[in-house]
Motif scaffolding. Structure first.
Motif: not given
Length: 753
Positions: A59, A315, A317, A319, A324, A326
């Motif tokens: 993070r 990747h 991601t 929200n 979050t 991932t």
């Protein structure tokens, strides 16, 4: 923790006292500032250290708030270190407790942190230092050598990282983060040319691709002419050259609450494998033989190296309000062929003057990786930043399928193939992990994490042709293991600019297999190694945010350390386990603006390592050497009490940049960097010959930049003093040495968009 010796107490007490004293004095004029890395001074503007954000615990956090011993290397430093075409090995001694070496040329680096590493040269070798490139672990040693270009920063994490990075990271992690695409147009071009035909060209360009898409392309090309003469064959400038090329393509899709990043990268390398120097070390000395020349060899074997790797990662991601999610998917693939004259000399002299280059027997071997495929998948769910409680949980999967070919060639029979073996291995590993960070009070924070890992390997080797008449052979091994690892850390905020932390962490390296059977009729399997580490550190900023000083002391105990007994008089490489290994030391990092135009960085470490296994013995040299260890009844060296190989006690690094403003936006500057490491032993046993003396090596840049640093031209020198030293050795045939590169002087131009 074992009882500390007086030396250990002195080191730890002095380091803690120094850190606390400097941390306290630094806050006299301090503001509520964050720590950072020096940026290039801008004429006429106030300067201070800019905030450095890191992802050491997966993070984004301020470096000064992360309770881990770590160093961040910035693009400016990486550019300076790598001006002469250096590989990732340029990081050796550039951060406290970090060392690196190779016996395989540009494609296969071996890293050590706090003395822990692995000198194994097999393409199936496992390492306790994990290399993570854009969040993808690079497991095979061939993947670890990907060139450094267009990087945002490099994070060096010291000590076990078993919670977040899992298996095979008991020594630490070196984490590389590329510059990511953005909607803003940005880029650079950098070219240089120096002695030995050393050329470096790299460029990057990124920006909007329309709508919510952005992209970035970056590329690197490095070249050096051959500069080593083979006076036996009469070929001038026949060795030492290379062409190394790499490219990275990235595309990002970014909308509210969702981000997708696609990365595709590749590398092509053609050139010379490691150049071995037969009979280069005299009996009873760790120096070169009289008359040794770095740019001349006498060899009757062949030498070449080819490598191609490529990979891709995705990747994703999301929200999700307070959370979050991932997902990171990675794919890596590699193939290589590396051929070398291992004995480094000749079998038949053409005249009496060449007798000193004759070796006991010719050795010309090659290793190939015709197939290497790695697939990884990680999923994490994390809380978004909160004042008191933050957490994350995740799962990880790793799959690797490799094939290795080992070749031996009859140098005296027109290099005909006379030995051939095939290795194959499939590895499957999975893990579940979680961590929590809870601020109990405004001054005290606790972090804790745990991980459960499962690892299994399926290994087979077939020898089809033996160079020593051993006949066909087929062997296999199926080691597997499951482990818990974790960490517990407490952080005390003494004031806004001083944090003190204590950390307990453990980690492990999964079982590994060594199956080089061209000259042996057995394979060796190493049991899993485990480590428990204790660390006390301080992180400070001060002088109106112009100074950062971080320091720590540590102690670790490792059980069943996996070691590689390389060569020796039995000419066999095998894995062994040491019952116990102890280590302790101290480290510091410092960055400061001494004046607005004078930037200074420094780092250093003391690392003590000691093997604790009274009955552990290894074969000694087959080439004649002065063994310093006691021998058992079989003539093997008892290595109890020895330091680990390639583990310097002292490492120091210093950079300094001084600028002289010129006009409204220009600046003349001088930049120098120096690194020091103390003596290292090359093997598990100790001898007078097979070790390297202390080394101090430096670089220099003299240049001018304008338009507030957007354009720059500079003269540079690497290995400024032209220091010549031994970087490694082979002990089974003759006293063969590997040697560092010569001084390179050149000119460089860079421009930024």
């Amino acid at each position: 923790m074992t009882a500390a010796s007086p030396t250990r107490f002195a080191v730890l007490a002095l380091s803690i006292a120094s850190a606390l004293a400097l941390g306290t004095s630094a806050t006299v004029h301090a503001q509520d500032a964050t720590a950072a890395t020096p940026t290039k001074p801008q004429t006429g503007k106030p300067t201070e250290l800019a905030t450095v954000n890191v992802t050491a615990e997966k993070r984004v956090e301020n470096l000064q708030k992360v309770p881990i011993s770590m160093t961040v290397l910035t693009p400016d430093k990486l550019e300076a270190f790598g001006q002469s075409g250096d590989t990732v090995l340029q990081l050796a001694s550039r951060a406290p407790s970090v060392y690196a070496e190779t016996s395989y040329g540009r494609e296969f680096p071996r890293f050590y942190i706090r003395g822990l590493g692995n000198s194994d040269f097999d393409l199936n070798a496992s390492q306790p230092v994990s290399m993570v490139y854009d969040d993808i672990v690079q497991e095979n040693p061939i993947l670890k050598g990907f060139p450094l270009f267009d990087l945002a920063q490099v994070e060096v994490l010291r000590g076990p990282q078993g919670t977040m990075f899992g298996r095979n990271s008991p020594a630490g992690v070196i984490k590389f983060d590329s510059v990511k695409p953005s909607q803003d147009t940005s880029g650079y071009a950098r070219v240089s040319y120096g002695s030995k035909g050393t050329a470096n060209a790299e460029a990057a360009l990124g920006g909007s691709l329309g709508g919510n898409w952005s992209g970035r392309v970056s590329a690197l090309a490095q070249h050096r002419d051959g500069w080593i003469d083979n006076d036996y064959t009469g070929k001038k400038d026949s060795l030492g050259g290379y062409n190394d090329r790499a490219v990275r393509l990235q595309a990002m899709y970014d909308v509210k609450d969702f981000n997708a990043l696609i990365n595709v990268h590749a590398r092509w390398l053609d050139g010379t494998a490691e150049v071995n120097r037969g009979n280069a070390i005299p009996l009873g000395s760790d120096s070169f033989v009289p008359g040794f020349q770095r740019d001349v060899v006498y060899q009757d074997g062949r030498n070449k190296q080819h490598l191609f790797t490529w990979g891709s990662n995705l990747h994703l991601t999301w929200n999700l309000g307070d959370y979050t999610l991932t997902s990171i998917t990675g794919f890596e693939k590699a193939d290589t062929y590396s051929l070398g004259d291992v004995d480094g000399g000749i079998a038949i002299p053409l005249n009496p003057s060449q007798n000193k280059y004759v070796t006991a027997f010719p050795v010309e071997t090659a290793d190939a990786l015709p197939h290497d495929q790695q697939i990884t998948q990680e999923v994490r769910l994390a809380s978004n930043p909160q004042d008191r409680l933050n957490w994350q949980v995740g799962a990880y999967y790793f799959y690797e399928d490799i094939a290795i070919s080992n070749f031996d060639y009859a140098t005296l029979n027109n290099h005909a193939l006379d030995g051939y073996a095939e290795q194959s291995q499939t590895t499957r590993a999975w893990a579940g992990f979680g961590s929590v960070d809870y601020r109990i009070t405004d001054e005290f924070d606790v972090r804790a994490g745990t991980r459960y890992s499962h690892d299994s390997r399926d290994f087979h080797v077939n020898r089809l042709l033996s160079p020593i008449g051993g006949g066909p052979l087929s062997l296999s091994a199926n080691p597997h293991d499951a482990r818990w690892s974790g960490d517990l850390t407490g952080t005390w905020t003494l004031n806004p600019n001083v944090n003190v932390y204590g950390r307990i962490a453990n980690g492990f390296r999964a079982p590994s297999v060594q199956g080089r059977v061209l000259f042996a009729d057995f394979i060796s399997v190493a049991k899993p190694e485990t480590i428990t580490s204790y660390e006390l550190g301080i992180k400070t900023t001060g002088m109106d945010n112009r100074l950062r000083f971080n320091a720590d002391v540590y102690n670790y105990i490792m059980h069943n350390e996996q070691l590689t007994a390389v060569g020796g008089d039995i000419n066999v490489t095998r894995l062994i386990n040491a019952k116990k290994t102890e280590g302790y030391g101290a480290e510091f990092d410092m960055e400061a603006y001494i004046t607005p135009n004078f930037v200074l960085t420094a780092g250093g470490s003391y690392n003590h390592t000691e093997l604790k296994d009274p009955n552990l013995a290894v074969a000694v040299c087959g080439s004649g050497c002065t063994v310093l260890d006691p021998l058992n009844a079989q003539g093997n060296a008892l290595i109890d009490g020895n330091p680990l190989p390639n583990a310097p006690k002292w490492i120091g690094t210093l950079t300094a940049r001084y600028g002289i403003p010129y006009g409204e936006s220009g600046e003349f500057f001088v930049y120098t960097d120096w690194n020091y490491r103390s003596q290292v032993n090359f093997f598990l046993y100790q001898s007078e010959e097979f070790r390297s003396k202390p080394v101090l090596e430096g670089g220099l840049r003299l240049g001018y930049n304008w338009a507030y640093g957007k354009h720059e031209v500079a003269l540079y020198a690497r290995n400024l003093t032209n220091k010549q030293y031994i970087t490694g050795a082979i002990d089974f045939n003759n006293r063969t040495a590997f040697v560092n590169d010569p001084r390179i002087i050149g000119v460089e131009f860079r421009t930024d968009l």
